[in-house]
Design an enzyme around this catalytic site. Sequence first.
Site, mmCIF file in Angstrom:
data_model
loop_
_atom_site.group_PDB
_atom_site.id
_atom_site.type_symbol
_atom_site.label_atom_id
_atom_site.label_comp_id
_atom_site.label_asym_id
_atom_site.label_seq_id
_atom_site.Cartn_x
_atom_site.Cartn_y
_atom_site.Cartn_z
ATOM 1 N N ARG A 256 -23.474 -11.205 -4.628
ATOM 2 C CA ARG A 256 -22.986 -10.265 -3.606
ATOM 3 C C ARG A 256 -23.908 -10.295 -2.391
ATOM 4 O O ARG A 256 -24.923 -9.622 -2.347
ATOM 5 C CB ARG A 256 -22.920 -8.858 -4.210
ATOM 6 C CG ARG A 256 -22.435 -7.803 -3.270
ATOM 7 C CD ARG A 256 -20.997 -7.933 -2.899
ATOM 8 N NE ARG A 256 -20.096 -7.699 -4.021
ATOM 9 C CZ ARG A 256 -18.782 -7.960 -3.973
ATOM 10 N NH1 ARG A 256 -18.226 -8.446 -2.873
ATOM 11 N NH2 ARG A 256 -18.026 -7.740 -5.031
ATOM 12 N N ARG B 294 -17.699 -20.670 -5.546
ATOM 13 C CA ARG B 294 -18.831 -19.738 -5.406
ATOM 14 C C ARG B 294 -19.510 -19.415 -6.738
ATOM 15 O O ARG B 294 -20.621 -18.885 -6.736
ATOM 16 C CB ARG B 294 -18.413 -18.448 -4.687
ATOM 17 C CG ARG B 294 -17.439 -17.560 -5.418
ATOM 18 C CD ARG B 294 -17.228 -16.243 -4.657
ATOM 19 N NE ARG B 294 -16.191 -15.417 -5.268
ATOM 20 C CZ ARG B 294 -15.968 -14.150 -4.946
ATOM 21 N NH1 ARG B 294 -16.704 -13.554 -4.030
ATOM 22 N NH2 ARG B 294 -14.999 -13.479 -5.530
ATOM 23 N N HIS C 165 -18.046 -16.879 3.832
ATOM 24 C CA HIS C 165 -17.836 -15.418 3.730
ATOM 25 C C HIS C 165 -19.139 -14.677 4.053
ATOM 26 O O HIS C 165 -19.721 -13.994 3.195
ATOM 27 C CB HIS C 165 -17.382 -15.144 2.294
ATOM 28 C CG HIS C 165 -16.909 -13.772 1.986
ATOM 29 N ND1 HIS C 165 -17.612 -12.630 2.284
ATOM 30 C CD2 HIS C 165 -15.785 -13.354 1.356
ATOM 31 C CE1 HIS C 165 -16.950 -11.572 1.858
ATOM 32 N NE2 HIS C 165 -15.835 -11.987 1.284
ATOM 33 N N ASP D 200 -10.311 -4.700 6.926
ATOM 34 C CA ASP D 200 -10.058 -5.972 6.233
ATOM 35 C C ASP D 200 -8.988 -6.706 7.038
ATOM 36 O O ASP D 200 -7.798 -6.479 6.860
ATOM 37 C CB ASP D 200 -9.588 -5.699 4.791
ATOM 38 C CG ASP D 200 -9.614 -6.957 3.932
ATOM 39 O OD1 ASP D 200 -9.784 -8.056 4.488
ATOM 40 O OD2 ASP D 200 -9.448 -6.829 2.692
ATOM 41 N N GLU E 83 -16.237 -13.714 8.734
ATOM 42 C CA GLU E 83 -16.122 -14.943 7.956
ATOM 43 C C GLU E 83 -15.401 -16.013 8.768
ATOM 44 O O GLU E 83 -14.380 -15.733 9.394
ATOM 45 C CB GLU E 83 -15.339 -14.651 6.669
ATOM 46 C CG GLU E 83 -15.882 -13.456 5.910
ATOM 47 C CD GLU E 83 -14.945 -12.971 4.804
ATOM 48 O OE1 GLU E 83 -14.235 -13.802 4.218
ATOM 49 O OE2 GLU E 83 -14.929 -11.762 4.537
#
Length: 291
Positions: A64, A90, A157, A204, A260
């Site tokens: 994270r 990832r 990201h 978002d 991102e």
Amino acid sequence: MQLPIGITRGTSNYGLEYLDIEHPKARARIFLQGAQVTEFQATNQPALLWLSPEEDFRPGKAIRGGIPICWPWFGAHGSDTAAPAHGFARTSVWKLDNVINNDDGVFLTLSLPMPDRPDWPYSASLTLAVSVSDYLGLALTTRNTGSDELVLTQALHTYFNIVDIEQVRITGLAGSRYDDQLLGAAGKGLACSESQLSIAGEVDRIVYPRQPLGLNAPAYQLDIATQGSASAVIWNPWLEKSSRLSNFPTDGYKSMVCVETANCGADVAVIGVGASHTLQVEYRQLNTGKN
Ligand code: BG6
């Protein structure tokens, strides 16, 4: 591989390997899981990346913070609900192929040993070039080694360390359209009403920028230069959503924002047989002397 002076290996408590990079121009840390840059600080600049203080760096679990690589799909898999969000790159362990340390900086190349997966029955190679200098550069190259056209979505990201979300402005939005992911189908193709975005709640958005985006943090100003991308994701979970995220402290949303560099939403990467596509970003900071 013999590492040049200035690059050392380390291991997290749960066994994840990383590389620490020290150079007169910058320092950085890169985990082999996810080829994930978790720390970057150019000399005389504030730390660029946000990394969750609750992160415990476990094998197979997304880290994270820093710069997760979302590949070969962004968000949910198109049809398989059991497939991991943001793809498998990832949480996979990458291989370090090359490191150069010279007066300009440290330049690394990593590649992903391609797994055999039912949720992604294609043939491709994936490499990441990382430049650690007075700027941070990433170039993610997918080569289609199969016999069919390859269509993918992806993102670098990046979690930015911004100290105070209320003082942040994301710049360069004039004239752009965006999909508001919080509104679903009703949020597609909206017009950005202002050239700068300030954040005062969950956001978002998939933005289709008309010019380079930037960030006023306010401890630094950041230029974001991209290639191979026509979309960017702006994300902050705010308070309620952050309680549902792994390894994310309750007040974490106050000190991070993701901007991102992507191929997602209406911007998909289509790679012909034998061809390749590079998704690239360079971050250059200007220290404002404020904090
Ligand atoms: C963003 C998405 O890129 O990543 C969000 O736009 C998502 O919808 C966020 O919640 C975090 O995803 P994850 O899988 O790292 O929790």
